[in-house]
Write a protein that holds these residues in place. Structure first.
Motif: not given
Ligand code: ADP
Ligand code: MG
Length: 386
Positions: A31-37, A43-45, A61-67, A72-77
């Motif tokens: 997730a973090a790498a994807a957000a950085r890219e 970004v939105v998950v 879910k809206l995310a304000k940082s790659p972390e 969020h990805a951890g919770k949703i997947i």
């Protein structure tokens, strides 16, 4: 056949319909790498399941940082997402789309569907985006714009302009709306879609028009000429019995009741649903074995019916034409022996080689209940459950 939002957006890109940038991931570690890219904040998950209403259900879910995207990805997947379209059992999320977070100024609605009354493609648009179109239709039907497309003429710029005017688009965004609508229609027709819904279609702070969501249904009958679309099929999202039935070219649709029905011909299948309901029962499925079914298909159909543990009785309603009654009876007896049937089976058959069929049933060691006509058989199957 339904496809995921991320696949719908790939299709949109192919037709130059603007969408946000996004990357699909299957594990939170990506997730973090994807957000950085993607490089924007936020970004939105977004959970990828074949059902709408994900936002309200906690799947967007809206995310304000790659972390934060990773959290969020951890919770949703892995979550079982329940929305008004999944039913109470929900749907397990196996992948998420990490997407550029857009600065939304307006949320609109745009969809294309086949209008069965006029046999034309129909464009529906509304300024009331972000809410369910059924609710808009109920509360404020005047907010829905409808245009039907003559298949010979297609969508010409004047028609796209008319829709853009009705949506109160202006300036740059108005200009973008014309190719947007024309290209979307091309996508619909060339890809043989039966439904395409963008909710919301957004206008951004920097004056861009984008499809923020993509809900697509492809006409199954046309899949043969779209190998690339066939590859988009996600069996995780389909009913296991329906997948099994499709392997044997059986037309099977899962329903909520407890009477498993096996019928030949879609018309007779519809009539069977009706008479079961009329007699106070609830069909567990719609299963059309087709006019030319053979013994093997009957056996597979029987097995599929029995694998649904909600099924408390089976109703076989066959009109023997090409499928002769003796073939049917032999298939049913063979299947019942192999599969150790524990529920009552009511059979009504009529037509070619009926006497021979009844003889096979009577001489078998299995206790079938024979119905005398449709009405009698339906009554017997409802009684058998009680
Ligand atoms: P669903 O219809 O299944 O709830 P959507 O894709 O429509 O899912 O997303 C729900 C809501 O989340 C949208 O109405 C929008 O407000 C917000 N949203 C979705 N994607 C983005 C995005 N890329 N940027 C900003 N907001 C978004
Ligand atoms: Mg939506």
């Amino acid at each position: 056949m339904k496809i995921h939002e991320y696949q719908g957006k790939e299709l949109f890109r192919k037709y130059k319909v603007p969408v946000p940038r996004g990357i699909l991931i299957h594990d939170k570690s990506e997730a973090a790498a994807a957000a950085r890219e993607i490089g924007t904040t936020p970004v939105v998950v977004k959970a990828q399941i074949h059902a709408g209403g994900r936002g309200k259900g906690g799947g967007v879910k809206l995310a304000k940082s790659p972390e934060e995207a990773e959290q969020h990805a951890g919770k949703i997947i892995g979550m079982t997402l329940v929305t008004h379209q999944t039913g109470p059992e929900g749907r397990l999320v196996k992948k998420v789309l990490i997407e550029e977070g857009m600065d939304i100024v307006r949320e609109l609605y745009l969809s294309l569907i086949l209008d069965r009354e006029t046999s034309q493609v129909m464009i529906m648009a509304s300024e009331a985006g972000g809410m369910e179109i059924e609710e808009v239709a109920e509360a404020t039907p005047e907010k829905i714009i409808i245009e039907r497309i003559d298949p010979v003429i297609g969508v010409k710029p004047y028609l796209a302009r008319k829709i853009a005017f009705a949506l109160n688009l202006e300036g740059e965004v108005f200009k973008q709306a014309i190719p947007f609508i024309i290209n979307l229609y091309q996508c619909f027709v060339k890809e043989d879609l039966s439904m395409l819904e963008i909710n919301p279609l957004v206008v951004t702070g920097d004056n861009r028009l984008l499809a923020l969501d993509a809900k697509i249904d492809i006409d199954d009958n046309a899949l043969g000429r779209h190998p690339d679309l066939q590859e988009m099929r996600d069996l995780d999202e389909e009913d296991p019995n329906e997948i099994e039935a499709s392997k044997y070219r059986l037309n099977y649709i899962q329903l909520d009741g407890n009477i498993g029905c096996m019928v030949n011909g879609a018309g007779l299948a519809m009539a069977t649903m009706d008479i079961v309901k009329h007699s106070g029962g609830e069909p567990a499925n719609f299963l059309d074995v087709g006019g030319g079914a053979n013994e093997e298909m009957i056996e597979n159909a029987f097995r599929i019916l029995l694998s649904d543990n909600k099924v408390k009785a089976i109703f076989i309603n066959i009109f023997g034409g090409i499928l002769r009654c003796d073939i049917l009876a032999a298939g049913v007896v063979a299947a019942a022996r192999k599969l150790s049937v524990k529920v009552p089976v009511v059979i009504r058959m009529e037509g070619t080689n009926m006497e021979e069929g009844h003889r096979i049933l009577n001489e078998s060691d299995i206790n079938f209940i024979v119905g005398n006509g449709m009405k009698d058989a339906a009554k017997k199957v409802v009684q058998a459950i009680k």
